[in-house]
Write a protein that holds these residues in place. Sequence first.
Motif, short mmCIF file in Angstrom:
data_model
loop_
_atom_site.label_atom_id
_atom_site.label_comp_id
_atom_site.label_asym_id
_atom_site.label_seq_id
_atom_site.Cartn_x
_atom_site.Cartn_y
_atom_site.Cartn_z
N SER A 104 4.19 -8.59 -5.09
CA SER A 104 3.27 -7.92 -4.46
C SER A 104 3.46 -6.56 -4.10
O SER A 104 2.65 -5.41 -4.26
CB SER A 104 2.94 -8.77 -3.18
OG SER A 104 1.98 -8.00 -2.23
N SER A 108 1.42 -3.38 -5.47
CA SER A 108 0.91 -2.26 -4.67
C SER A 108 1.28 -1.03 -4.89
O SER A 108 0.48 -0.04 -4.89
CB SER A 108 1.48 -2.54 -3.15
OG SER A 108 0.87 -1.66 -2.19
N SER A 117 -5.57 1.07 -3.83
CA SER A 117 -4.85 0.66 -2.55
C SER A 117 -4.69 -0.78 -2.49
O SER A 117 -5.80 -1.55 -2.76
CB SER A 117 -5.53 1.41 -1.45
OG SER A 117 -6.45 0.79 -0.86
N MET A 118 -3.88 -1.13 -2.18
CA MET A 118 -3.40 -2.77 -1.81
C MET A 118 -2.54 -3.07 -1.04
O MET A 118 -1.52 -2.45 -1.34
CB MET A 118 -3.33 -3.47 -3.29
CG MET A 118 -2.98 -4.92 -3.06
SD MET A 118 -2.56 -5.95 -4.75
CE MET A 118 -0.84 -5.82 -4.61
N ASP A 119 -2.45 -3.54 -0.01
CA ASP A 119 -1.58 -3.65 1.01
C ASP A 119 -0.53 -4.84 0.46
O ASP A 119 -1.21 -5.89 0.08
CB ASP A 119 -1.94 -4.20 2.46
CG ASP A 119 -2.76 -3.24 3.11
OD1 ASP A 119 -2.36 -1.93 2.75
OD2 ASP A 119 -3.49 -3.51 4.09
N PRO A 120 0.72 -4.90 0.38
CA PRO A 120 1.57 -5.90 -0.02
C PRO A 120 1.61 -6.87 0.96
O PRO A 120 1.42 -6.68 1.99
CB PRO A 120 2.89 -5.01 -0.35
CG PRO A 120 2.77 -3.85 0.55
CD PRO A 120 1.42 -3.59 0.88
#
Length: 152
Positions: A104, A108, A117-120
Amino acid sequence: MKLLLTSILLSAAPMLATEPSVTTAANAINALGVDLLRQAGQPGANALLSPYSIQNALAMTYAGAEGATRAEMAKVLHYPSDAAEVNGSFAALRNALDEVVRKSVEDSERMKKWGGSMDPITLTVANRLFGKTGYAFREPFLNAIKENYDAP
């Protein structure tokens, strides 16, 4: 309709089942979650609980149990009679969850490179047993807790 959100393991168990030893822990965790919901849940109400945290703590305790206590714990916690299988399964599950978190974080970082954007995923598990000061714990028990549960 009752909504059951026991843990990430309900949905992750099929994915993690590629590692045979993970299945024992995942099945026990899910079964205990259902048992707890039956005992504590109220009809028609939503419920949230974490059987993973409960099972993880009790699996460490089970590693040091013997005789009738071990048999009763195995029955209630849905464990097979082989303690090494239980310990190995929880270790494999911990490793699998650590790998999901690691991937993850990588995903990210990859998203950031492309402007997304992607929160881990963040998973924090604190394992530790507290014993009586001065009690001589058996070395195999202490080793099993350290190796399988990453607990001091």
